[in-house]
Motif scaffolding. Sequence first.
Motif, PDB file in Angstrom:
ATOM      1  N   LEU A 588      -4.586   3.138  -6.972  1.00  0.00           N
ATOM      2  CA  LEU A 588      -3.302   3.339  -6.292  1.00  0.00           C
ATOM      3  C   LEU A 588      -3.356   4.588  -5.422  1.00  0.00           C
ATOM      4  O   LEU A 588      -2.940   4.568  -4.248  1.00  0.00           O
ATOM      5  N   GLU A 589      -3.867   5.684  -5.982  1.00  0.00           N
ATOM      6  CA  GLU A 589      -3.922   6.926  -5.213  1.00  0.00           C
ATOM      7  C   GLU A 589      -4.858   6.803  -4.014  1.00  0.00           C
ATOM      8  O   GLU A 589      -4.549   7.305  -2.916  1.00  0.00           O
ATOM      9  N   ARG A 590      -5.998   6.139  -4.184  1.00  0.00           N
ATOM     10  CA  ARG A 590      -6.916   5.935  -3.052  1.00  0.00           C
ATOM     11  C   ARG A 590      -6.233   5.142  -1.939  1.00  0.00           C
ATOM     12  O   ARG A 590      -6.359   5.470  -0.760  1.00  0.00           O
ATOM     13  N   ALA A 591      -5.511   4.110  -2.334  1.00  0.00           N
ATOM     14  CA  ALA A 591      -4.851   3.271  -1.332  1.00  0.00           C
ATOM     15  C   ALA A 591      -3.766   4.042  -0.597  1.00  0.00           C
ATOM     16  O   ALA A 591      -3.607   3.897   0.625  1.00  0.00           O
ATOM     17  N   LEU A 592      -3.020   4.876  -1.314  1.00  0.00           N
ATOM     18  CA  LEU A 592      -1.950   5.643  -0.680  1.00  0.00           C
ATOM     19  C   LEU A 592      -2.512   6.615   0.352  1.00  0.00           C
ATOM     20  O   LEU A 592      -1.904   6.838   1.409  1.00  0.00           O
ATOM     21  N   VAL A 593      -3.682   7.195   0.077  1.00  0.00           N
ATOM     22  CA  VAL A 593      -4.323   8.078   1.048  1.00  0.00           C
ATOM     23  C   VAL A 593      -4.833   7.274   2.236  1.00  0.00           C
ATOM     24  O   VAL A 593      -4.684   7.675   3.401  1.00  0.00           O
ATOM     25  N   LEU A 594      -5.377   6.105   1.966  1.00  0.00           N
ATOM     26  CA  LEU A 594      -6.007   5.291   3.000  1.00  0.00           C
ATOM     27  C   LEU A 594      -4.987   4.663   3.951  1.00  0.00           C
ATOM     28  O   LEU A 594      -5.249   4.532   5.150  1.00  0.00           O
ATOM     29  N   GLU A 595      -3.830   4.290   3.440  1.00  0.00           N
ATOM     30  CA  GLU A 595      -2.884   3.527   4.262  1.00  0.00           C
ATOM     31  C   GLU A 595      -2.200   4.370   5.341  1.00  0.00           C
ATOM     32  O   GLU A 595      -1.694   3.834   6.335  1.00  0.00           O
ATOM     33  N   GLY A 596      -2.127   5.677   5.170  1.00  0.00           N
ATOM     34  CA  GLY A 596      -1.478   6.523   6.163  1.00  0.00           C
ATOM     35  C   GLY A 596       0.029   6.350   6.148  1.00  0.00           C
ATOM     36  O   GLY A 596       0.638   6.084   5.110  1.00  0.00           O
ATOM     37  N   GLU A 597       0.637   6.470   7.333  1.00  0.00           N
ATOM     38  CA  GLU A 597       2.091   6.453   7.438  1.00  0.00           C
ATOM     39  C   GLU A 597       2.683   5.058   7.601  1.00  0.00           C
ATOM     40  O   GLU A 597       3.899   4.898   7.547  1.00  0.00           O
ATOM     41  N   ASP A 598       1.827   4.057   7.815  1.00  0.00           N
ATOM     42  CA  ASP A 598       2.349   2.719   8.096  1.00  0.00           C
ATOM     43  C   ASP A 598       1.683   1.711   7.173  1.00  0.00           C
ATOM     44  O   ASP A 598       0.663   1.111   7.505  1.00  0.00           O
ATOM     45  N   PRO A 599       2.260   1.454   5.998  1.00  0.00           N
ATOM     46  CA  PRO A 599       1.646   0.527   5.043  1.00  0.00           C
ATOM     47  C   PRO A 599       1.545  -0.889   5.613  1.00  0.00           C
ATOM     48  O   PRO A 599       2.379  -1.335   6.390  1.00  0.00           O
ATOM     49  N   SER A 600       0.514  -1.591   5.208  1.00  0.00           N
ATOM     50  CA  SER A 600       0.341  -2.983   5.611  1.00  0.00           C
ATOM     51  C   SER A 600       1.401  -3.857   4.956  1.00  0.00           C
ATOM     52  O   SER A 600       1.812  -3.624   3.813  1.00  0.00           O
ATOM     53  N   TRP A 601       1.829  -4.885   5.693  1.00  0.00           N
ATOM     54  CA  TRP A 601       2.815  -5.812   5.118  1.00  0.00           C
ATOM     55  C   TRP A 601       2.244  -6.554   3.912  1.00  0.00           C
ATOM     56  O   TRP A 601       2.989  -7.023   3.055  1.00  0.00           O
ATOM     57  N   LEU A 602       0.903  -6.625   3.834  1.00  0.00           N
ATOM     58  CA  LEU A 602       0.291  -7.368   2.744  1.00  0.00           C
ATOM     59  C   LEU A 602       0.648  -6.791   1.376  1.00  0.00           C
ATOM     60  O   LEU A 602       0.862  -7.551   0.423  1.00  0.00           O
ATOM     61  N   ALA A 603       0.686  -5.474   1.266  1.00  0.00           N
ATOM     62  CA  ALA A 603       0.863  -4.874  -0.055  1.00  0.00           C
ATOM     63  C   ALA A 603       1.650  -3.582  -0.013  1.00  0.00           C
ATOM     64  O   ALA A 603       1.610  -2.805  -0.973  1.00  0.00           O
ATOM     65  N   GLY A 604       2.388  -3.336   1.054  1.00  0.00           N
ATOM     66  CA  GLY A 604       3.143  -2.091   1.137  1.00  0.00           C
ATOM     67  C   GLY A 604       4.174  -1.939   0.036  1.00  0.00           C
ATOM     68  O   GLY A 604       4.548  -0.820  -0.337  1.00  0.00           O
ATOM     69  N   ILE A 605       4.621  -3.071  -0.507  1.00  0.00           N
ATOM     70  CA  ILE A 605       5.625  -3.043  -1.576  1.00  0.00           C
ATOM     71  C   ILE A 605       5.028  -2.640  -2.917  1.00  0.00           C
ATOM     72  O   ILE A 605       5.736  -2.159  -3.804  1.00  0.00           O
ATOM     73  N   VAL A 606       3.712  -2.817  -3.099  1.00  0.00           N
ATOM     74  CA  VAL A 606       3.099  -2.673  -4.422  1.00  0.00           C
ATOM     75  C   VAL A 606       3.387  -1.329  -5.088  1.00  0.00           C
ATOM     76  O   VAL A 606       3.770  -1.286  -6.264  1.00  0.00           O
ATOM     77  N   PRO A 607       3.209  -0.172  -4.398  1.00  0.00           N
ATOM     78  CA  PRO A 607       3.509   1.087  -5.100  1.00  0.00           C
ATOM     79  C   PRO A 607       4.944   1.150  -5.610  1.00  0.00           C
ATOM     80  O   PRO A 607       5.189   1.593  -6.747  1.00  0.00           O
ATOM     81  N   ALA A 608       5.903   0.714  -4.790  1.00  0.00           N
ATOM     82  CA  ALA A 608       7.298   0.732  -5.236  1.00  0.00           C
ATOM     83  C   ALA A 608       7.511  -0.224  -6.395  1.00  0.00           C
ATOM     84  O   ALA A 608       8.262   0.073  -7.344  1.00  0.00           O
ATOM     85  N   ALA A 609       6.872  -1.390  -6.355  1.00  0.00           N
ATOM     86  CA  ALA A 609       6.999  -2.343  -7.465  1.00  0.00           C
ATOM     87  C   ALA A 609       6.430  -1.748  -8.757  1.00  0.00           C
ATOM     88  O   ALA A 609       6.988  -1.944  -9.853  1.00  0.00           O
ATOM     89  N   TRP A 610       5.332  -1.012  -8.632  1.00  0.00           N
ATOM     90  CA  TRP A 610       4.741  -0.362  -9.799  1.00  0.00           C
ATOM     91  C   TRP A 610       5.680   0.707 -10.346  1.00  0.00           C
ATOM     92  O   TRP A 610       5.917   0.783 -11.556  1.00  0.00           O
ATOM     93  N   TRP A 611       6.223   1.539  -9.463  1.00  0.00           N
ATOM     94  CA  TRP A 611       7.118   2.603  -9.937  1.00  0.00           C
ATOM     95  C   TRP A 611       8.400   2.021 -10.544  1.00  0.00           C
ATOM     96  O   TRP A 611       8.943   2.578 -11.488  1.00  0.00           O
ATOM     97  N   LYS A 612       8.870   0.914  -9.998  1.00  0.00           N
ATOM     98  CA  LYS A 612      10.008   0.237 -10.650  1.00  0.00           C
ATOM     99  C   LYS A 612       9.616  -0.217 -12.045  1.00  0.00           C
ATOM    100  O   LYS A 612      10.397  -0.087 -12.995  1.00  0.00           O
ATOM    101  N   ALA A 613       8.397  -0.769 -12.163  1.00  0.00           N
ATOM    102  CA  ALA A 613       7.967  -1.321 -13.452  1.00  0.00           C
ATOM    103  C   ALA A 613       7.866  -0.248 -14.524  1.00  0.00           C
ATOM    104  O   ALA A 613       8.103  -0.521 -15.709  1.00  0.00           O
TER     105      ALA A 613
END
Length: 961
Positions: A588-613
């Motif tokens: 998760l942390e690697r992806a957050l660094v890699l994605e920059g300021e504009d998350p991909s539509w493919l999985a941009g929701i995933v971090p928020a879904a994880w934090w909700k969970a």
Amino acid sequence: MSGAAVGRDLVVDHAWRSLAEGRPVLVEGPAGIGKTAVHRSLLATAGRAGWLVLACAPTESESALPFAALADLLAPLAGRVPELPAPQRAALAGVLLAGEVTQPVDERTVGVATASLLATAATSTTATAATGTAATTATGTAATTGVAGAATAAGLAAATGVAGDGAGPSVPRLLVAVDDAPWLDPPSERALRFAVRRLTPGVAVLVTARAERAGVDPAPLGIDHGATGGRLDRIALGPLGVGALHHVLRTETGTALPRPLLVRIAEEAGGNPLLAIELARAVLRMPQLPAPGADLPAAPSLRRLVADRVAALPPDTRHAIRLAALSGVPALAALVRAGVSPTAFDAAEEAGLVAVAGEAVAFTHPVYAAAVRDDVPPGVRRRLHRLLADTAYDPDERARQLARCVSAPDPRAAAEIAAAAVRQRARGAPETAAGLYDTAARLLPPGTPEEFARWRLAAAECRFDSGDYPAAKVAADLAAEELTGPARAEALLLRAVVAWSSDEPPEAARLAAERALEAAPASSTLAGRIHAHLSLFRDAPEPACRDAQAAVALLAASPQDRPVHAAALLLLFFNEVRAGLPARTDLLERALVLEGEDPSWLAGIVPAAWWKAVDEHGRARDRLSRMLARAVARGDEPSQHELLCHLGESELLAGRYSAAAAHIAAARELGEQYGSDSAGEHWLDGLLRAYRGQVAHASRIAEDGLRRAAELDDRWRRRIFAQLAGFAALTGGRLPEAARYYGELAATVDALGLVEPIAQRFEPDWLEACVGTGDLATAAEALDRLTVRHRRLPRPWTTLGLARSRVLLAGALGRDPSDALAELAAARAEVPADVLPLDRARCLLVAGVAYRRVRRRREAREALTTAALEFEALGAAALAGRARAEADRMGGRPAAPRQLTGTEREVARLAATGLTNRVIADTLFISPKTVEANLARIYRKLGIASRAELGAVMARADGEG
């Protein structure tokens, strides 16, 4: 034709009153009936009233020029563009041709930028009007009608995200006016539709449209739907009388016709002023006026009359106006380059067909230009288009003319047309670009497969970008049939994305992506991108993990695929958790660094879904809000809809029901506007209604959702609506029904191999339903499942759910619940009050019932009374009623904090108001440690574990005292 609205005074007055009331006005009628005259009269009236007027008058020839109409309408506001956010500034730079477009512009961003620009103008001019500042003059298109503008009294709430204050619509001082709206070029139409849909009632909208039968066709720009639909004033222009036609004909022909002849012309023309003018001119061309009873010049249509008049012009004039009619925007210099003499237009001007002002050559009525074009033979038309192409300076105009005249393979023409497509796509006009790409591909000679594939794919992508999913589906399918190798794989991947984004069954996206993978070269980055998409499209976690692992491996060394690589890491992390593996938060942390300021539509929701969970609702809310702001700035409504649903769910879990309701309502409205899948917002609406005690309504929503899930064979729908059905039944006291739904949900999850259904937390409720029905074996099974989930991934909800479940099962088995109750109190103390307020209150409800059954009446009453207060504070009416009912079963008066000492009562009173220990200590002149010792005794005496409970007890005591 003259701009004077002769004989239309009542219509103009009526329309002006509606505009002044903030009502949108649509003026419609057949060609030549006088819509433009009414439109111009209303613009002049608005100008005299000091309004700011933004107007455009598109023509048929301009309908192929992307953003031509929008540029005209927004030209007076060009100076305000720098005030907009960067993405919107870039979008309007391409529209207004005010700067170089360095990156492709999403067409949706143009719509948002248009709405924002109107909002900015509305806000600033409202302030100007309020302070009595003199009106400013609008230039550009509005200036050509002599219209001045000043201020507007309302902004655009939806575009800015700021709602009105509920005080009612302001008096409008801004007019957005479109004459002959059906000729709007498609990108302008979509941008204006987006903006007009979000205008407040304080901004007036005026539209004219050609219609043979008024009130039948849908209104342009969607003004007959949504917020404006119920207030639309639809005005049908009828025929003019003889008296009014007399004034019109005298003005246009310079001749006063005899009354009998005038009456006959009026009858023949059906009161249509333009047709009457053409008939009068035909009569005046006769050697002598027809005698009473003699036939008038025969003409089957208005266009035929115009064609006859054109035929009477000198040859050089006919040639000149044909070239003008076939030009995108006729300009004298361009026509001179095509060999036209400036004097060639003189005869057409004298005949009232065109007007030449400086460099601009304009037909005096759209019908005239259309009639001229219709009368050009096909072979002549192609030659004229070629002449215009060969003499055009503007590369886009040259490309448009080439597209209309070249029919045989021509690689040079194809390359020019494709280059124009690239520019139009960059400007945010994907629909126009799609047509150009298709034309370029058609003109390629055999033996150019790479260009053909690239342009065919680009055309399909542009149709997808424009939001035309049916056309994108057809284009992607056609490309997949025509292309081979990697290009075919790209076409099939696009086909999968179209299926995922539209209302096709979920399996359609997966099957198309699997076909794409078969066509892609093994171990290529293209295969990696397809694997990443498949990881999203698969519902079962294990195959999704395999695809995500493959994507991560194939894309790691591809910098241009960095966004998809980040998405693959997120999908791998998420699906590993769903498969029951330990949560590798390093991914998760690697992806957050890699994605920059504009998350991909493919999985941009995933971090928020994880934090909700894991009940980190603040982090989830922050990410979702940032993503929503970016989606709003881009005009990305599908993403906005998804993000609003996730925000609604996050706020539901956090117990912020008002905020959740606002997000759900916004998602519903947005979904209705662009036709999205409504399953998510309906599920959330059902949960909210169940929480608030509207159990019957929630059950109906669940039944409808399960029915739709069965029709589509959609396992995700089946899961979420089974959970809703179970909760609604449990809340409504229908325990056997609740147990059945939860059992079906568990079976569905198991069949899918979903070891950790991250978003679904149903085991405590399943156990409660089973205990209520006496099915203790299944209740024990539910407890075991929950225990395993908690051991694998401890979260606040599993902590509370496990403690609550153990108290329930201990009581059902007849065991001493003391240890379980102590564990429950510890769990409540461990989870902060603002994390899961509903779950914490439900723990108190269960504890109160357990205390009552072992005759610990004081603890029971305190727990149940506090639970009821906490439920009521949340708005959970059904559960609050149940807690009150359980408390009432004990009878007698509730315990009060009368056993506290004087110092303890003072400390309790101050602590209940939210003061810190240090402030309490300073107020009572005691030490902070003394405050802590007093609070410990207070909690023990009152049987509570937090300041929230203390506040409830003290509030009740104050009310009784």
